[in-house]
Design a protein around this motif. Structure first.
Motif, PDB file in Angstrom:
ATOM      1  N   SER A   1       1.099  -1.516   0.271  1.00 15.99           N
ATOM      2  CA  SER A   1       0.175  -0.064   0.564  1.00 15.99           C
ATOM      3  C   SER A   1       0.534   1.603   0.117  1.00 15.99           C
ATOM      4  O   SER A   1       1.782   1.510   0.644  1.00 15.99           O
TER       5      SER A   1
ATOM      6  N   THR B   1       0.539   5.550  -1.109  1.00 11.42           N
ATOM      7  CA  THR B   1      -0.029   6.805  -1.700  1.00 11.42           C
ATOM      8  C   THR B   1       0.530   6.937  -3.265  1.00 11.42           C
ATOM      9  O   THR B   1       2.399   7.681  -3.070  1.00 11.42           O
TER      10      THR B   1
ATOM     11  N   GLN C   1      -7.412  15.120   1.213  1.00 14.26           N
ATOM     12  CA  GLN C   1      -6.635  13.938   1.680  1.00 14.26           C
ATOM     13  C   GLN C   1      -5.245  13.941  -0.261  1.00 14.26           C
ATOM     14  O   GLN C   1      -5.940  14.227  -1.005  1.00 14.26           O
TER      15      GLN C   1
ATOM     16  N   THR D   1      -5.168   7.125  -2.618  1.00 15.14           N
ATOM     17  CA  THR D   1      -4.155   5.637  -2.177  1.00 15.14           C
ATOM     18  C   THR D   1      -4.004   4.168  -3.446  1.00 15.14           C
ATOM     19  O   THR D   1      -5.021   4.709  -3.965  1.00 15.14           O
TER      20      THR D   1
ATOM     21  N   GLU E   1      -2.719   0.720  -3.923  1.00 12.40           N
ATOM     22  CA  GLU E   1      -2.174  -0.905  -3.865  1.00 12.40           C
ATOM     23  C   GLU E   1      -1.369  -1.604  -4.905  1.00 12.40           C
ATOM     24  O   GLU E   1      -2.386  -1.923  -6.096  1.00 12.40           O
TER      25      GLU E   1
END
Length: 273
Positions: free
Chosen positions: A207, A209, A239, A243, A245
């Motif tokens: 994970s 950013t 934010q 995100t 992954e």
């Protein structure tokens, strides 16, 4: 002119929808954390546009800023020229995606050289249609007057894009005698959308950013351990970034499970048989 540059930590995806198979393919533009040699002006003779060519100086067309001729004497007909407009602009289509690191501007040397100052240079993956634009990212804002011998402007960070634009908010003419754009062309690969509003479950997930959903795909493409990726396509405005992954699925059918997850998208590497 030659520049030594590095490629960025994120890059661009281009959507290609196949009408009959309903498969959504993304062209992933690969990057490397290595230093590469960029020896080309990637804007040379590429299609360009600006707000409008001057009626009086009809020969000051958009292509004069990318014809390779830095001659600053306007009567030699190698400079663009618009009438006086508020929010005037010029842009070039690089006809491919590049990691842009710097631009070099040349202005008039006979008169009115002061006009080329207080402008923004912006790099975007999509064609900006209104100015001021929020497409892409700002490469640099130049307050100073461009030197008679030309001014090299480095982007605050490398930016991947296809369009480079120059924008002025002042109500005056815009004249560019040449604009070099320095960068490196990006390699390609292909990924396939597994499902929208879904997320891949796997025992091997990293994970992180990234600056955008584009960067998530680029991260996966550059990692030999990554066979798929999940990206959150919507999140809190406060934010920074998105995100991402990275998923290692060496045996896709046996190791992969898919769960419904609003706001996520799952992609896998497309293997051609």
């Amino acid at each position: 002119m030659t520049h030594l540059v590095g490629k960025p930590f994120f890059t661009h995806l281009c959507l290609d929808t196949h009408r009959y198979t309903q498969v959504m393919l993304f062209c992933m533009y690969l990057y490397f954390f290595t230093v590469v040699l960029a020896s080309e002006n990637v804007a040379l003779k590429k299609p360009a546009r600006h707000i409008a060519t001057s009626v009086e100086f009809y020969y000051g067309t958009t292509d004069k800023a990318v014809d390779g001729n830095t001659d600053g004497i306007f009567s030699h007909r190698s400079c663009t020229h618009t009438d006086e407009y508020l929010n005037t602009w010029w842009k070039v289509n690089l006809m491919g995606f590049y990691n842009i690191t710097s631009v070099q501007l040349f202005t008039r040397t006979d008169a009115n050289s002061y006009r080329l100052q207080n402008f923004e240079v912006r790099v975007s993956g999509t064609d900006p249609t209104t100015f001021p634009s929020r497409d892409g990212q700002q490469c640099v804002y130049c307050r100073s007057q461009v030197a008679l011998t030309g001014t090299l402007l480095n982007c605050t960070r490398p930016i991947v894009g296809r369009f480079v634009s120059l924008f002025k908010s002042a109500n005056e003419n815009l004249t560019i005698c040449e604009m070099f754009v320095f960068g490196t062309k990006l390699d390609t690969g292909t990924y396939e959308l597994v499902q929208d509003n879904s997320r891949i479950n796997s025992s091997a997930v990293t994970s992180l950013t990234t600056a955008s959903w584009i960067g998530c795909g680029a991260k996966c493409l550059s990692d030999v351990r990554c066979d798929a990726f999940n990206v959150m396509t919507s999140g809190p405005r406060s934010q920074p970034g998105v995100t991402c992954e990275l998923v290692g699925v060496t045996q896709w059918v046996t190791n992969m499970t898919l769960e419904a997850k609003t706001g996520w998208r799952a992609y896998k590497r497309l293997v051609e048989g």
